[in-house]
Motif scaffolding. Structure first.
Motif, PDB file in Angstrom:
ATOM      1  N   PRO A   1       0.809  -1.227   0.000  1.00 11.91           N
ATOM      2  CA  PRO A   1       0.000   0.000   0.000  1.00 11.91           C
ATOM      3  C   PRO A   1       0.839   1.271   0.000  1.00 11.91           C
ATOM      4  CG  PRO A   1      -0.896  -1.595   1.545  1.00 11.91           C
ATOM      5  CD  PRO A   1       0.411  -2.146   1.082  1.00 11.91           C
ATOM      6  N   ALA A   2       1.986   1.245   0.682  1.00 12.24           N
ATOM      7  CA  ALA A   2       2.827   2.445   0.747  1.00 12.24           C
ATOM      8  C   ALA A   2       3.330   2.856  -0.633  1.00 12.24           C
ATOM      9  CB  ALA A   2       4.010   2.211   1.684  1.00 12.24           C
TER      10      ALA A   2
ATOM     11  N   GLU B   1       0.375   4.355  -2.594  1.00 12.36           N
ATOM     12  CA  GLU B   1       0.092   5.701  -2.096  1.00 12.36           C
ATOM     13  C   GLU B   1       1.133   6.703  -2.580  1.00 12.36           C
ATOM     14  OE1 GLU B   1      -0.338   8.052   2.201  1.00 12.36           O
ATOM     15  OE2 GLU B   1      -0.222   5.863   2.141  1.00 12.36           O
TER      16      GLU B   1
ATOM     17  N   GLY C   1       1.374   5.766  -7.070  1.00  7.80           N
ATOM     18  CA  GLY C   1       0.185   5.556  -7.883  1.00  7.80           C
ATOM     19  C   GLY C   1       0.401   4.516  -8.966  1.00  7.80           C
TER      20      GLY C   1
END
Length: 271
Positions: free
Chosen positions: A132-133, A136, A139
């Motif tokens: 997820p990092a 975020e 993109g």
């Protein structure tokens, strides 16, 4: 538990994952127990498989730390001089191209796991997800940035292995035919540093991580002191696990509160 990268050598395992439910200690406990018991049943080993010492579990803060740790994980067999490219490793490993795309399907082992037990289905799937990092931070470019970072890590590991003369003079396939009873004689680091978090060189993120860790210890000490004094309704900080889940007497569980929301559990690397 979301898996992003993994690589298993003959003596240890590296993995990068995100604990989305706040159950990492239970996951490692159950995973290690099942792997160890199945391996002992398969090989006929009578003793322990995993060492009793605690493992290295590093909390990753920020995209830089995630990129660095995935690169370190996937380049490990190259740095050890076992193969020129991690994709050539015949053991358990994840390719950088798998991340965010591949879903691994695994059949139930023929040993140890009872086929009549509904807890052990015939097949399970393991998605290899994008951290997820990275999504975020980058993109749609997350995969491109990750591939570039891992390739740099592999090239650096390859150069280091060549410079140190570590590359073995045989193929990985031949290495796999070495009897499992032969013990490794390579030196292992003793009393080396075991950090609790990493930021990939981001000084601002490191400052924030240190402050968060300091705050956790302060809140934990306050809660523990209050519990010892008999205060009811003690609230331990997010991240508390072993004290509440494994060590507290049953009668005390009713007077303590443990916050383990998934949003409080950042990405972690375990090796």
């Amino acid at each position: 538990m979301e898996l992003h990268a993994a690589q298993m050598l003959s003596t240890h395992l590296h993995e990068v994952l995100t604990d989305v439910r706040g159950v990492l200690p239970a996951f490692k406990r159950d995973r290690n127990r099942l792997v160890a018991n199945a391996l002992k049943a398969h090989r006929g080993w009578p003793e322990e498989v995993f060492q009793r010492a605690s493992d290295s579990c590093v909390e990753l803060h920020g995209a830089e730390a995630v990129l660095k740790e995935i690169g370190y994980t996937l380049a490990n067999v190259v740095e050890a001089g076992l193969v020129e490219d991690p994709d050539d490793w015949p053991g358990v490993t994840v390719s950088v191209n798998d991340i965010g795309q591949r879903v691994i399907e695994v059949e139930r082992p023929s040993v140890y796991f009872d086929p009549n037990n509904p807890n052990w289905p015939e097949r399970v799937t393991i998605p290899i997800t994008m951290p997820p990092a990275l999504i975020e931070a980058f993109g749609a470019r997350a995969k491109e940035v990750l591939v570039s970072s891992v390739r740099e890590a592999i090239a650096s590991a390859r150069a280091a292995a060549r410079s140190a003369g570590r590359f073995v003079k045989t193929s990985a396939a031949k290495l796999c035919r070495i009897p499992f009873t032969r013990r490794s004689n390579s030196p292992n680091p003793f009393r080396s540093r075991n950090p609790s978090f990493a930021t990939g060189g981001n000084a601002e993120m490191a400052k924030k991580a240190r402050a968060e860790r300091k705050q956790f210890h302060e809140l934990y000490r306050r809660a523990l002191d209050a519990l010892k004094k008999g205060v009811a309704g003690v609230c331990f900080p997010p991240g508390t696990w072993r004290w509440a889940r494994e060590l507290l007497p049953g009668w005390l569980l009713g007077v303590t509160t443990i916050s383990l929301e998934a949003s409080c559990i950042p990405q972690k690397r375990a090796s």
